[in-house]
Enzyme design. Structure first.
Site, PDB file in Angstrom:
ATOM      1  N   ASP A 176      79.814  35.830  42.656  1.00  0.00           N
ATOM      2  CA  ASP A 176      78.723  35.846  41.800  1.00  0.00           C
ATOM      3  C   ASP A 176      78.944  36.513  40.452  1.00  0.00           C
ATOM      4  O   ASP A 176      79.281  37.716  40.363  1.00  0.00           O
ATOM      5  CB  ASP A 176      77.440  36.881  42.468  1.00  0.00           C
ATOM      6  CG  ASP A 176      76.340  36.658  41.714  1.00  0.00           C
ATOM      7  OD1 ASP A 176      76.193  37.302  40.638  1.00  0.00           O
ATOM      8  OD2 ASP A 176      75.432  36.386  42.601  1.00  0.00           O
ATOM      9  N   ASP A 231      76.758  39.674  39.315  1.00  0.00           N
ATOM     10  CA  ASP A 231      77.249  40.867  40.086  1.00  0.00           C
ATOM     11  C   ASP A 231      78.607  41.545  39.753  1.00  0.00           C
ATOM     12  O   ASP A 231      78.826  42.864  39.745  1.00  0.00           O
ATOM     13  CB  ASP A 231      77.258  40.483  41.567  1.00  0.00           C
ATOM     14  CG  ASP A 231      75.627  40.440  42.131  1.00  0.00           C
ATOM     15  OD1 ASP A 231      74.954  41.013  41.337  1.00  0.00           O
ATOM     16  OD2 ASP A 231      75.513  39.955  43.258  1.00  0.00           O
TER      17      ASP A 231
HETATM   18  C1  PRP Z   1      73.909  32.294  38.375  1.00  0.00           C
HETATM   19  C2  PRP Z   1      74.859  31.982  36.761  1.00  0.00           C
HETATM   20  C3  PRP Z   1      74.140  30.896  36.269  1.00  0.00           C
HETATM   21  C4  PRP Z   1      73.556  30.192  37.709  1.00  0.00           C
HETATM   22  C5  PRP Z   1      74.501  29.061  37.882  1.00  0.00           C
HETATM   23  O1  PRP Z   1      72.944  33.092  37.677  1.00  0.00           O
HETATM   24  O2  PRP Z   1      75.153  32.884  36.060  1.00  0.00           O
HETATM   25  O3  PRP Z   1      73.101  31.434  35.507  1.00  0.00           O
HETATM   26  O4  PRP Z   1      74.012  31.171  38.617  1.00  0.00           O
HETATM   27  O5  PRP Z   1      73.789  28.464  39.094  1.00  0.00           O
HETATM   28  P1  PRP Z   1      73.228  27.041  39.055  1.00  0.00           P
HETATM   29  O6  PRP Z   1      74.045  26.148  37.906  1.00  0.00           O
HETATM   30  O7  PRP Z   1      73.074  26.427  40.381  1.00  0.00           O
HETATM   31  O8  PRP Z   1      71.900  26.958  38.262  1.00  0.00           O
HETATM   32  P2  PRP Z   1      71.921  33.853  38.814  1.00  0.00           P
HETATM   33  O9  PRP Z   1      70.931  33.224  39.182  1.00  0.00           O
HETATM   34  O10 PRP Z   1      72.958  34.635  39.630  1.00  0.00           O
HETATM   35  O11 PRP Z   1      71.581  35.155  37.866  1.00  0.00           O
HETATM   36  P3  PRP Z   1      72.106  36.419  37.194  1.00  0.00           P
HETATM   37  O12 PRP Z   1      72.995  35.947  36.121  1.00  0.00           O
HETATM   38  O13 PRP Z   1      71.060  37.003  36.617  1.00  0.00           O
HETATM   39  O14 PRP Z   1      73.105  37.115  38.046  1.00  0.00           O
HETATM   40  N1  URA Z   2      75.948  31.660  40.459  1.00  0.00           N
HETATM   41  C1  URA Z   2      77.296  32.266  40.466  1.00  0.00           C
HETATM   42  O1  URA Z   2      77.192  33.527  39.883  1.00  0.00           O
HETATM   43  N2  URA Z   2      78.199  31.828  41.251  1.00  0.00           N
HETATM   44  C2  URA Z   2      78.457  30.784  41.944  1.00  0.00           C
HETATM   45  O2  URA Z   2      79.448  30.221  42.240  1.00  0.00           O
HETATM   46  C3  URA Z   2      77.271  29.811  41.736  1.00  0.00           C
HETATM   47  C4  URA Z   2      76.074  30.484  41.074  1.00  0.00           C
END
Ligand code: PRP
Ligand code: URA
Length: 209
Positions: free
Chosen positions: A200, A203
């Protein structure tokens, strides 16, 4: 049709290995993402237009080149996109920065937009949408639709790691948007995480979870 560029410069690939490693802590992760973003910016700006001007060197008059004033906008997708902004700004310090806030609903994996704030002249700018992860592609796809709805007409997408599913979605929905990646990975797992990926991104950047 959109082009997909995997930036395979050895420095990018080397640093990406440490970014992927689960034992890399928050501080180092953040620094490496920042460095890779700067290296990617170097490649992504390769086609920036130049113009010739005349200057005086201490020795003589010379015709030399400067950037021809193309206006750039960086659009990080919150949160994780923030980790790439400073690295790019080091190379393009005059760029304006807009923000699109999206999170993936953990059940549906669908993006939910919660914030948007953009430079007023996005229709005159080349926009670089920034997000470390292009997984299902839902977040980048929605962010790009949001920008286009508000007048953007010149967009590039820059991600560290993508899954084939995300690349296909953005290519299908936005054939005008070139995609720049540090790596194109194998697949998504059942939770929508990129495999092998880096986990992630938000995170790991911000030390949450
Ligand atoms: C993560 C990442 C992207 C998204 C990608 O964000 O930073 O924005 O997931 O996934 P997708 O292509 O399936 O849409 P997240 O929703 O975890 O939010 P964050 O950046 O606030 O942790
Ligand atoms: N968002 C993340 O941060 N990691 C992944 O692998 C997919 C979506």
């Amino acid at each position: 049709m959109a082009n997909v560029y995997v930036l395979d410069h050895p420095l990018i690939q080397h640093k990406l290995t440490y970014i992927r490693n689960k034992d890399t802590g928050t501080k180092e992760f953040r620094e490496l993402v920042d460095e890779v973003a700067a290296l990617m910016a170097f490649e992504i700006t390769r086609d920036m237009p130049l113009e010739e001007i005349e200057i005086e060197t201490p020795v003589t008059t010379a015709k030399t080149k400067i950037l021809s004033g193309k206006k750039i906008g960086l659009i990080p997708i919150l949160r994780a996109g923030l980790g790439m902004v400073d690295g790019i700004l080091r190379l393009i310090p005059a760029a304006k920065v807009g923000h699109v806030g999206l999170y993936r609903d953990p059940e549906t994996l669908k993006p939910v937009e919660y914030y948007i704030k953009l430079p007023s002249d996005i229709n005159e700018r080349e926009l670089i949408v920034i997000d470390p992860m292009l997984a299902t592609g839902g977040s980048a796809n929605d962010a790009i639709h949001s920008l286009k709805k508000r007048g953007a007409n010149n967009i590039k997408l820059m991600c560290l790691i993508a899954a084939p599913e995300g690349v296909e979605l953005v290519k299908k929905e936005h054939p005008d948007v070139d995609i720049y990646l540090a790596a194109l990975d194998e697949k998504l797992n059942d939770h929508g995480y990129i495999v092998p990926g880096l986990g992630d991104a938000g995170d790991r950047l911000f030390g949450t979870k």
